[in-house]
Design a protein around this motif. Structure first.
Motif, mmCIF file in Angstrom:
data_model
loop_
_atom_site.group_PDB
_atom_site.id
_atom_site.type_symbol
_atom_site.label_atom_id
_atom_site.label_comp_id
_atom_site.label_asym_id
_atom_site.label_seq_id
_atom_site.Cartn_x
_atom_site.Cartn_y
_atom_site.Cartn_z
ATOM 1 N N ILE A 284 -88.914 -63.256 67.327
ATOM 2 C CA ILE A 284 -88.307 -63.396 66.000
ATOM 3 C C ILE A 284 -88.096 -62.005 65.408
ATOM 4 N N LEU A 285 -86.823 -61.662 65.158
ATOM 5 C CA LEU A 285 -86.495 -60.359 64.589
ATOM 6 C C LEU A 285 -86.502 -60.382 63.061
ATOM 7 N N GLY A 286 -86.070 -61.491 62.495
ATOM 8 C CA GLY A 286 -86.009 -61.576 61.043
ATOM 9 C C GLY A 286 -85.604 -62.964 60.595
ATOM 10 N N ILE A 287 -85.714 -63.196 59.297
ATOM 11 C CA ILE A 287 -85.352 -64.484 58.710
ATOM 12 C C ILE A 287 -84.520 -64.245 57.452
ATOM 13 N N LYS A 288 -83.443 -65.032 57.316
ATOM 14 C CA LYS A 288 -82.574 -64.947 56.141
ATOM 15 C C LYS A 288 -82.765 -66.203 55.307
ATOM 16 N N ASP A 289 -83.118 -66.014 54.019
ATOM 17 C CA ASP A 289 -83.350 -67.185 53.171
ATOM 18 C C ASP A 289 -82.050 -67.669 52.541
ATOM 19 N N ALA A 290 -82.146 -68.723 51.727
ATOM 20 C CA ALA A 290 -80.954 -69.349 51.136
ATOM 21 C C ALA A 290 -80.217 -68.407 50.191
ATOM 22 N N GLU A 291 -80.916 -67.442 49.605
ATOM 23 C CA GLU A 291 -80.280 -66.489 48.673
ATOM 24 C C GLU A 291 -79.637 -65.308 49.399
ATOM 25 N N GLY A 292 -79.779 -65.272 50.717
ATOM 26 C CA GLY A 292 -79.169 -64.195 51.482
ATOM 27 C C GLY A 292 -80.067 -62.987 51.689
ATOM 28 N N HIS A 293 -81.358 -63.109 51.322
ATOM 29 C CA HIS A 293 -82.301 -62.002 51.508
ATOM 30 C C HIS A 293 -82.947 -62.072 52.897
ATOM 31 N N TYR A 294 -83.121 -60.909 53.499
ATOM 32 C CA TYR A 294 -83.690 -60.837 54.842
ATOM 33 C C TYR A 294 -85.162 -60.423 54.797
ATOM 34 N N THR A 295 -85.958 -61.035 55.665
ATOM 35 C CA THR A 295 -87.333 -60.603 55.903
ATOM 36 C C THR A 295 -87.398 -60.108 57.338
ATOM 37 N N ILE A 296 -87.548 -58.798 57.509
ATOM 38 C CA ILE A 296 -87.590 -58.206 58.833
ATOM 39 C C ILE A 296 -89.014 -58.277 59.390
ATOM 40 N N ASN A 297 -89.132 -58.635 60.661
ATOM 41 C CA ASN A 297 -90.433 -58.725 61.334
ATOM 42 C C ASN A 297 -91.434 -59.513 60.482
ATOM 43 N N PRO A 298 -91.145 -60.788 60.208
ATOM 44 C CA PRO A 298 -92.018 -61.583 59.327
ATOM 45 C C PRO A 298 -93.411 -61.785 59.941
ATOM 46 N N SER A 299 -94.403 -61.926 59.071
ATOM 47 C CA SER A 299 -95.787 -62.125 59.526
ATOM 48 C C SER A 299 -95.979 -63.568 59.988
ATOM 49 N N SER A 300 -97.074 -63.825 60.671
ATOM 50 C CA SER A 300 -97.351 -65.162 61.190
ATOM 51 C C SER A 300 -97.577 -66.184 60.077
ATOM 52 N N SER A 301 -97.904 -65.709 58.865
ATOM 53 C CA SER A 301 -98.147 -66.625 57.742
ATOM 54 C C SER A 301 -96.851 -67.020 57.019
ATOM 55 N N TYR A 302 -95.748 -66.438 57.430
ATOM 56 C CA TYR A 302 -94.470 -66.724 56.764
ATOM 57 C C TYR A 302 -94.127 -68.208 56.899
ATOM 58 N N GLN A 303 -93.768 -68.832 55.759
ATOM 59 C CA GLN A 303 -93.440 -70.255 55.733
ATOM 60 C C GLN A 303 -91.922 -70.429 55.858
ATOM 61 N N VAL A 304 -91.502 -71.095 56.922
ATOM 62 C CA VAL A 304 -90.076 -71.344 57.155
ATOM 63 C C VAL A 304 -89.672 -72.635 56.459
ATOM 64 N N ASN A 305 -88.519 -72.617 55.797
ATOM 65 C CA ASN A 305 -88.008 -73.793 55.092
ATOM 66 C C ASN A 305 -86.665 -74.234 55.680
ATOM 67 N N PRO A 306 -86.316 -75.512 55.521
ATOM 68 C CA PRO A 306 -85.022 -76.000 56.049
ATOM 69 C C PRO A 306 -83.848 -75.222 55.446
ATOM 70 N N GLY A 307 -82.862 -74.930 56.288
ATOM 71 C CA GLY A 307 -81.668 -74.227 55.823
ATOM 72 C C GLY A 307 -81.726 -72.725 55.992
ATOM 73 N N GLN A 308 -82.913 -72.190 56.278
ATOM 74 C CA GLN A 308 -83.012 -70.752 56.511
ATOM 75 C C GLN A 308 -82.491 -70.398 57.907
ATOM 76 N N SER A 309 -82.086 -69.142 58.058
ATOM 77 C CA SER A 309 -81.583 -68.666 59.348
ATOM 78 C C SER A 309 -82.636 -67.786 60.009
ATOM 79 N N MET A 310 -82.963 -68.113 61.241
ATOM 80 C CA MET A 310 -83.935 -67.341 61.989
ATOM 81 C C MET A 310 -83.208 -66.526 63.059
ATOM 82 N N ILE A 311 -83.346 -65.211 63.021
ATOM 83 C CA ILE A 311 -82.713 -64.330 64.000
ATOM 84 C C ILE A 311 -83.707 -64.115 65.139
ATOM 85 N N VAL A 312 -83.324 -64.570 66.341
ATOM 86 C CA VAL A 312 -84.236 -64.493 67.483
ATOM 87 C C VAL A 312 -83.570 -63.751 68.638
ATOM 88 N N MET A 313 -84.398 -63.288 69.557
ATOM 89 C CA MET A 313 -83.932 -62.559 70.727
ATOM 90 C C MET A 313 -84.529 -63.187 71.971
#
Length: 328
Positions: free
Chosen positions: A286-315
Motif C-alpha cells: 500500500i503506497l497511499g490512500i485518497k479519501d473522499a475529499e481528495g486528500h492523500y495519506t502517504i504510507n498509512p499506518s496499520s491503524s488507519y481505518q479504511v472507509n467505503p469509497g476511498q481509493s487505495m493506491i497499491v503496488m
C-alpha cells in the motif's frame, strides 16, 4: 452514409455527365424539334461516340450544337479518367476505405483514452499509453499523423477537438478519460466543457499554460490540471537532490506490465489496515490512500481505518492486485 463518402469524389463527374445528357436532350428538342426520345437518343450516341447515324438530318445550328456537345464531353471524359486514375493508382480509395474502417473500429472501443492535440505532450502521453497497452484515439486538427513515430497509433482522427461531432466520432461516450494538450488554454477550457457535457463520467486531464487557468479548468470539470513547464522544472530540481528516487518513481508510474503495476482500488468496507493485512495475504504494497475529499495519506499506518469509497493506491503484480481487489 459512410459508403457514400467512400465514393464522394466520383459524384461530381457523374452529376456533370447527367447534366450534359439533360442539356443535350433539351438542346436537340429546342433546335431540331426532336421528340424527347429522339433527343435523348441523339445525345447519348453523340456523347458515347458510337458512330450511329443522326435521327434526322441536322441543321447548321444542330451541327454546331453537336460539335460543342462532343468537345464538352471530351473534357468531361478526360476529367473522369484522371479522377479514376487517382482513386485506383494513387490509393485514394484505399485511404478512404481504411479511414472509414478505422472510424467504425473507434465506435466499438470501450474504456479508451482520447488525446486532444499531438504536440510534445500529446506524443508523450500516447507513448506511455501504448507501452501499457491502453487503447487511445488521437485528435489533431493542424497536421497529419507522422510516419516516423517510435510507436503505433491505431486510431487517428484529423479534426477540431472543440467540436461536439469530432469528440463523438472519437467515442467520447465510451471513453474512460480524455487528455487535453492544446496549446491555448481557452481551447482546452472549451474542450473540457464539451467533454463533460457529452460524458459526465469521463476523467478529464487538461494542460494549462497559465496559473490563472487552473481554477477555471477545474470548475469547468477537469479532474486534474497539469502545467508541463512547472512540472518539468520541479522534476529537474528533484533529480539534483534525489536522482535515484525520481528515476524509480518514473519507472513505477510509466513502466507497467503483468509482473509490476501501480493500481488504484476502490474500497467497499470499513476495516483497519491491520485487519486487512494486505501485504501478508496478497503481497501487495500500500503506497497511499485518497479519501473522499481528495486528500492523500502517504504510507498509512496499520491503524488507519479504511472507509467505503476511498481509493487505495497499491503496488504489485496483476495476480496480486486481483487478489487485493477481492479483499477490499
Amino acid at each position: 452514409m459512410k459508403r457514400l463518402y467512400l465514393f464522394k469524389g466520383l459524384l461530381q463527374p457523374l452529376l456533370l455527365l447527367n447534366s450534359l445528357i439533360l442539356a443535350g436532350t433539351i438542346g436537340y428538342i429546342l433546335i431540331e424539334h426532336y421528340s424527347f426520345l429522339d433527343a435523348l437518343f441523339m445525345t447519348v450516341i453523340t456523347i458515347a461516340s458510337v458512330g450511329f447515324n443522326e435521327v434526322k438530318p441536322l441543321s447548321e445550328a444542330g451541327q454546331v450544337f453537336t460539335i460543342i456537345l462532343i468537345l464538352v464531353n471530351l473534357g468531361l471524359f478526360t476529367y473522369f479518367i484522371t479522377l479514376l486514375s487517382r482513386y485506383f493508382f494513387d490509393t485514394e480509395l484505399v485511404k478512404k476505405y481504411k479511414m472509414i474502417k478505422m472510424e467504425n473500429s473507434i465506435q466499438k472501443l470501450q474504456n479508451h483514452v482520447i488525446i486532444c492535440g499531438f504536440g510534445r505532450n500529446g506524443k508523450e502521453s500516447a507513448q506511455v499509453l501504448h507501452d501499457n497497452k491502453i487503447p487511445f484515439v488521437v485528435l489533431e486538427e493542424k497536421a497529419d499523423l507522422e510516419t516516423d513515430l517510435p510507436f503505433e497509433v491505431k486510431y487517428f482522427i484529423k479534426g477540431d477537438a472543440t467540436k461536439d461531432e469530432v469528440l463523438l466520432e472519437a467515442g467520447i461516450n465510451n471513453a474512460k478519460a480524455i487528455i487535453i494538450t492544446l496549446p491555448v488554454d481557452a481551447d482546452n477550457l472549451f474542450v473540457v466543457l464539451t467533454a463533460k457535457q457529452l460524458n459526465p463520467k469521463v476523467t478529464i486531464i487538461s494542460r494549462a499554460s497559465q496559473d490563472s487557468s487552473i481554477k477555471k479548468l477545474k470548475i469547468a470539470g477537469a479532474s486534474n490540471v497539469i502545467m508541463p513547464d512547472k512540472i518539468g522544472g520541479a522534476h529537474m530540481a528533484t533529480l539534483v537532490m534525489l536522482p535515484d528516487v525520481v528515476e524509480l518513481i518514473s519507472i513505477m508510474s510509466t513502466k507497467n506490465n503483468s509482473d509490476f503495476r501501480v493500481a488504484e482500488l476502490k474500497t467497499q468496507q470499513n476495516i483497519s489496515l491491520a485487519e486487512l493485512d494486505l501485504w501478508k495475504k496478497t503481497n501487495c504494497t500500500i503506497l497511499g490512500i485518497k479519501d473522499a475529499e481528495g486528500h492523500y495519506t502517504i504510507n498509512p499506518s496499520s491503524s488507519y481505518q479504511v472507509n467505503p469509497g476511498q481509493s487505495m493506491i497499491v503496488m504489485g503484480s496483476d495476480a496480486q492486485i486481483e487478489s487485493a481487489k477481492k479483499l477490499v
